[in-house]
Design an enzyme around this catalytic site. Sequence first.
Site, PDB file in Angstrom:
ATOM      1  N   ALA A   1       0.845  -1.194   0.000  1.00  0.00           N
ATOM      2  CA  ALA A   1       0.000   0.000   0.000  1.00  0.00           C
ATOM      3  C   ALA A   1       0.883   1.248   0.000  1.00  0.00           C
ATOM      4  O   ALA A   1       2.076   1.173   0.257  1.00  0.00           O
ATOM      5  CB  ALA A   1      -0.877  -0.019   1.239  1.00  0.00           C
TER       6      ALA A   1
ATOM      7  N   GLY B   1      -0.725  -5.634  -0.686  1.00  0.00           N
ATOM      8  CA  GLY B   1      -1.658  -5.362  -1.774  1.00  0.00           C
ATOM      9  C   GLY B   1      -1.085  -5.753  -3.128  1.00  0.00           C
ATOM     10  O   GLY B   1      -1.829  -6.115  -4.048  1.00  0.00           O
TER      11      GLY B   1
ATOM     12  N   GLU C   1      -1.742  -9.294  -3.513  1.00  0.00           N
ATOM     13  CA  GLU C   1      -3.190  -9.455  -3.709  1.00  0.00           C
ATOM     14  C   GLU C   1      -3.594  -9.120  -5.149  1.00  0.00           C
ATOM     15  O   GLU C   1      -4.502  -9.749  -5.704  1.00  0.00           O
ATOM     16  CB  GLU C   1      -3.966  -8.618  -2.680  1.00  0.00           C
ATOM     17  CG  GLU C   1      -3.852  -9.225  -1.270  1.00  0.00           C
ATOM     18  CD  GLU C   1      -4.482  -8.367  -0.193  1.00  0.00           C
ATOM     19  OE1 GLU C   1      -4.143  -7.172  -0.132  1.00  0.00           O
ATOM     20  OE2 GLU C   1      -5.315  -8.880   0.577  1.00  0.00           O
TER      21      GLU C   1
ATOM     22  N   GLU D   1       1.155  -7.945   6.227  1.00  0.00           N
ATOM     23  CA  GLU D   1       0.250  -7.067   6.988  1.00  0.00           C
ATOM     24  C   GLU D   1       0.288  -7.326   8.490  1.00  0.00           C
ATOM     25  O   GLU D   1       0.120  -6.418   9.298  1.00  0.00           O
ATOM     26  CB  GLU D   1      -1.193  -7.234   6.482  1.00  0.00           C
ATOM     27  CG  GLU D   1      -1.466  -6.588   5.137  1.00  0.00           C
ATOM     28  CD  GLU D   1      -1.001  -7.386   3.938  1.00  0.00           C
ATOM     29  OE1 GLU D   1      -0.327  -8.423   4.115  1.00  0.00           O
ATOM     30  OE2 GLU D   1      -1.299  -6.965   2.805  1.00  0.00           O
TER      31      GLU D   1
END
Length: 695
Positions: free
Chosen positions: A66, A105, A108, A128
């Site tokens: 992120a 992310g 992901e 995370e």
Amino acid sequence: MAKITQSVDLAAHGRVAVLTVDNPPVNALSQHVRKGLHDGIKQATADGAVQAIVIVCAGRTFIAGADITEFGKPPTEPSLHTVLDLIEGSPKPVVSAIHGTALGGGLEVTLACHYRVGVKGARFGLPEVKLGILPGAGGTQRLPRVVGVEKGLQMMVSGDPIGADEALRVGLIDATVDGDLAAAGVAFAEKVLDEKRPLKKIRDLTDKIAVARDKPQIFAEFRKSVARQTRGFRAPESIVKAVEAAVSLPFDQGIKRERELFVELLNSPESKAQRYFFFAEREAAKIPDVPADTPAREIKKAAVIGAGTMGGGIAMNFANAGIPVTVVEVAPEALDRGLGIVRKNYEATAARGRLTPADVDKRMGLIHGTTDWGAVGDADIIIEAVFEEMPVKKEVFAKLDGLAKPDAVLATNTSTLDVDEIAAATKRPESVIGTHFFSPANVMRLLENVRGKKSSKTTIATAMTVGRRIGKVPVLVGVCYGFVGNRMLHQRGLQAEKLILEGAAPHQVDRVLTDFGFPMGPFAMGDLAGLDVGWRIRKGRGVKAPVADRICELGRFGQKTGAGYFKYEKGDRTPIPDLEVEKIIVDVATSMGITRRAISDEEILQRLLYPMVNEGAKILDEKIAIRPSDIDVIWVYGYGWPVYRGGPMFWADSIGLRALRDRLLEFKKQSGDAFWTPAPLLDRLANEGKGFIGA
Ligand SMILES: NC(=O)c1ccc[n+]([C@@H]2O[C@H](COP(=O)([O-])OP(=O)(O)OC[C@H]3O[C@@H](n4cnc5c(N)ncnc54)[C@H](O)[C@@H]3O)[C@@H](O)[C@H]2O)c1
């Protein structure tokens, strides 16, 4: 090539469209990256000439997570979820081609693609958990569907990335590739088209999670296996729950459950503390009057004086970083003993499979032991780790002054002595600095760099840079007795001694701190370090510590003699309460006229930790630490303060400084002891209704 947004381009390679993300330095998922991916996928799917899409990144890495500058701000469209749904729902196959690190992310994003390929050096992870949260963009639902429940749990709960070979083995990527990455991605997409491979949507895969459906004990076993290292943290359990949902619920409901758990974590005190700490650690690298571009000396060679407990460990840090290091001792026997311990340490690591025998030889080959002081002449930094006695230190520094090259940094590992006085033993005090390592020096991450009055900016910049290079977290502090960490620890130690005399048992005091989240309490820590060290120092200075002295007089020096404050079974480090010690404590208390009473856990915790916070406030007032968060970094990395409580100063804010100050005043009233006087800074902030952080 068409620009979609400032950081995303779309280009056609025959029938394959390539979306390139270019958002230096790490291709973080900023709003314009999300929008670029979103609009790029839309354009490519709408374009009749395009049959497949490749997502690739420019620069040194794939999307590494992120955008941390967006943390705490209101969300902006499109959300990552929207982008991922669009990618996964694309009627044309989407392939991600990965280099560097695909993290958080970033990973992901790749999990929403239908195929993934990576270069050999690529790494893949969902870190995370280290911020006290969980992968909240489908990671907990998709990862187990590709790599299986156990591997997925292990990756998400540890937060540690895996390499490309392993990723291929566990099914996370479909192929490893080399050469030009975009070209390799296009070639793979061509193959998918030629072979008419199906759109592999991870959301629809069930075979790997079906295994866990038939074997629900997987979760209980996993919880048990990580119980120790995850104690006190909230996120690991939430991750396990999210994966349970992935196994037991349809995909969309699993995503909903992931969202609920994510929001819960985001608002939890644990995650707030961990996210605060993430920035605190980065902040510690900044020194207001020594800007990041201050030239640091290049360290090609190091020297360490003294091959004792600390010297050996310090030398290992340099060897581990590939920097040759000379170790100087007074006598060959001391040198042999010291280097023998270093070799044993490496061999123990090799025995656990974490180093190869060749690595051991390579590292030992970088450590050169000698009794010839002339050997320090070509070192760029010399770190002194001899006995903690001022005359010895001064003699060593005067000698180094005559031998070291003119631009060498001369550092001392002293834990209590005045760095300015040591510097004054040389004609180049500007090149002298304290580098306070923590024991075991090859393991502990903290490095307190102690700035002398005359330390030059280059000297400071060098100590900070080399600290990071050898894997430490350097924090710059000023000169005072005990610097930041030990000065605060001393306050805790004083109260620990008082508490046992007033009626608490050593194991009660220790348990209160381990319940709080410390790996051990002060008494078990004393037993581990060896009680004889302090005893000898006290005898030398004519100082008394009645309980500790009596324990030492019985030859109980801690774990190494099988007994100290606690007793120990042979080969076992578990502290066992000992009636003999309790009798000593009662005797001493009686002889001092102390009436013993039951003491609550709450009082113990306050009496141990509030004085530390108070001392931290004095340290800030005296400008010994640059900022409150530096104190927190010191306590987390040097003393095992639980990171999910942020550090002593952050923790104090969470209690409220007014309440904390008032409690100090109550203790003062009860005891009549000036020890409890609130520090001026604490008093002021309490009156103003402020906290330390951001005050
Ligand atoms: N042990 C700890 O936990 C710890 C932690 C942080 C800092 N320190 C500091 O590190 C320093 C070293 O502590 P230690 O625990 O390693 O001590 P130690 O007694 O284990 O080692 C000191 C070594 O220095 C050698 N030595 C003494 N005088 C010398 C000289 N003139 N020239 C060369 N070598 C000499 C000795 O032979 C010995 O091997 C001290 O300043 C101490 O305060 C210790």
